[in-house]
Motif scaffolding. Structure first.
Motif, mmCIF file in Angstrom:
data_model
loop_
_atom_site.group_PDB
_atom_site.id
_atom_site.type_symbol
_atom_site.label_atom_id
_atom_site.label_comp_id
_atom_site.label_asym_id
_atom_site.label_seq_id
_atom_site.Cartn_x
_atom_site.Cartn_y
_atom_site.Cartn_z
ATOM 1 N N PRO A 197 -5.454 -3.773 -0.543
ATOM 2 C CA PRO A 197 -7.091 -3.997 -0.769
ATOM 3 C C PRO A 197 -7.753 -2.663 -0.329
ATOM 4 O O PRO A 197 -8.696 -2.179 -0.568
ATOM 5 N N GLN A 198 -7.384 -2.421 1.024
ATOM 6 C CA GLN A 198 -8.016 -1.438 1.930
ATOM 7 C C GLN A 198 -8.090 0.572 0.781
ATOM 8 O O GLN A 198 -9.542 1.051 0.376
ATOM 9 N N SER A 199 -6.799 0.508 0.524
ATOM 10 C CA SER A 199 -6.451 1.864 -0.114
ATOM 11 C C SER A 199 -7.175 1.630 -1.369
ATOM 12 O O SER A 199 -8.240 2.195 -1.920
ATOM 13 N N ARG A 251 3.095 -1.708 0.465
ATOM 14 C CA ARG A 251 2.143 -2.410 0.582
ATOM 15 C C ARG A 251 0.701 -1.334 0.973
ATOM 16 O O ARG A 251 -0.514 -1.922 0.898
ATOM 17 N N ALA A 252 1.189 0.143 1.916
ATOM 18 C CA ALA A 252 -0.060 0.118 2.970
ATOM 19 C C ALA A 252 -1.126 1.442 1.376
ATOM 20 O O ALA A 252 -1.744 0.800 1.694
ATOM 21 N N ASN A 262 -3.846 2.116 -13.710
ATOM 22 C CA ASN A 262 -4.242 3.374 -13.353
ATOM 23 C C ASN A 262 -4.729 3.423 -12.506
ATOM 24 O O ASN A 262 -4.224 4.828 -11.519
ATOM 25 N N ALA A 263 -5.025 3.172 -11.356
ATOM 26 C CA ALA A 263 -5.458 2.741 -9.728
ATOM 27 C C ALA A 263 -4.348 2.871 -9.146
ATOM 28 O O ALA A 263 -4.166 3.621 -8.424
ATOM 29 N N ALA A 264 -3.666 2.039 -9.258
ATOM 30 C CA ALA A 264 -1.813 2.154 -8.917
ATOM 31 C C ALA A 264 -0.875 3.569 -9.085
ATOM 32 O O ALA A 264 -0.814 3.946 -7.931
ATOM 33 N N TYR A 265 -1.154 3.757 -10.131
ATOM 34 C CA TYR A 265 -0.720 4.923 -10.554
ATOM 35 C C TYR A 265 -1.460 6.220 -9.387
ATOM 36 O O TYR A 265 -0.700 7.473 -9.465
ATOM 37 N N PHE A 305 -0.069 10.002 -2.828
ATOM 38 C CA PHE A 305 0.737 9.403 -2.073
ATOM 39 C C PHE A 305 1.715 10.368 -2.134
ATOM 40 O O PHE A 305 2.155 11.545 -0.975
ATOM 41 N N LEU A 306 2.296 10.859 -2.631
ATOM 42 C CA LEU A 306 3.640 11.622 -3.435
ATOM 43 C C LEU A 306 3.216 13.190 -4.007
ATOM 44 O O LEU A 306 3.138 13.881 -2.814
#
Length: 244
Positions: free
Chosen positions: A211-213, A206-207, A226-229, A235-236
């Motif tokens: 939307p801010q990220s 969620r973090a 693609n943005a989520a990936y 992050f990883l």
């Protein structure tokens, strides 16, 4: 969650004076000679928590009072019980006994078992907890007394000689009881750990995918695949797990 705060028992194992004690929240140790009432005490405490009286039919005591703190209700409930004397011509029904088959490894054990004593029940100081059965674990550690009436029938020779229960049989039965209890506890704890891990992972995602990220990374308010990936990969990478 709940725990026993204190207890008072009259006539436990033939005592003239009542046995009363305040218990610690974590660990309590009782010790004494055989016949001093250790197992009887545990059965009474278990009965109060479970709100059942079947186990008390053969326990030597006159009356008992057990105080239990309930975290859900945030208060102490006091349960009390009196073991009434039964006259021979009493209308209360008590079944004499029944033969209860049990199994030790692959061998059947025939045990005489006294049935429920109908005239006993726990009363509660608060109606709110009158019917409550508080979750707990109870493993009786008493050893079985092998009398001339208690024998088991071997599968190899069901109608033949009557071999008696040995110390090895009793140790095996007790060890299996401990193993079953530990397996149940481990399964419950594994479920709790798994739920905590899933909640933690969900919080992280969620973090990371908030939307801010998305706005900081893509300059847009719409989260595409693609943005989520890219966000998860970034992050990883920060966690030194780039190989994933």
């Amino acid at each position: 969650m709940s725990h026993i705060v204190s207890f008072r028992i009259e006539g436990l194992a033939g005592r003239d004076k009542p046995l009363e004690m305040d218990l610690n929240r974590d660990t309590n140790i009782f010790f004494g000679q055989n016949g001093s009432g250790k197992t009887s005490l545990l059965k009474i405490l278990h009965s109060a928590m479970a709100n059942e009286t079947e186990i008390l039919s053969g326990v030597p005591f006159k009356s008992a009072e057990v105080s239990i703190f309930s975290l859900n209700y945030n208060k102490v409930f006091t349960r009390s019980i009196e073991k009434k004397a039964i006259r021979k011509n009493s209308s209360s029904r008590i079944s004499k006994s029944k033969k209860q088959p049990s199994f030790i490894e692959n061998e059947m054990v025939i045990i005489r078992e006294q049935l429920l004593q109908k005239n006993m029940s726990w009363s509660c100081s608060d109606k709110e907890g009158a019917d409550t059965r508080w979750a707990h674990q109870f493993l009786p550690t008493s050893r079985i007394h092998v009398s001339d009436e208690m024998s088991f029938l071997s599968q190899d020779n069901p109608r033949g000689s009557r071999p008696w229960l040995t110390e090895e049989n009793l140790d095996s039965l007790f060890a299996k009881s401990v193993e079953i209890l530990w397996s149940k506890y481990s399964a419950e704890m594994l479920g709790v750990v798994r739920a905590a891990q899933e909640q933690g992972l969900a919080s992280i995602l969620r973090a990371v995918l908030s939307p801010q990220s998305v706005r900081n990374s893509c300059g847009k308010n719409i989260l595409t695949a693609n943005a989520a990936y890219d966000l998860v990969k970034s992050f990883l990478d920060r966690q030194s797990t780039a190989s994933i």
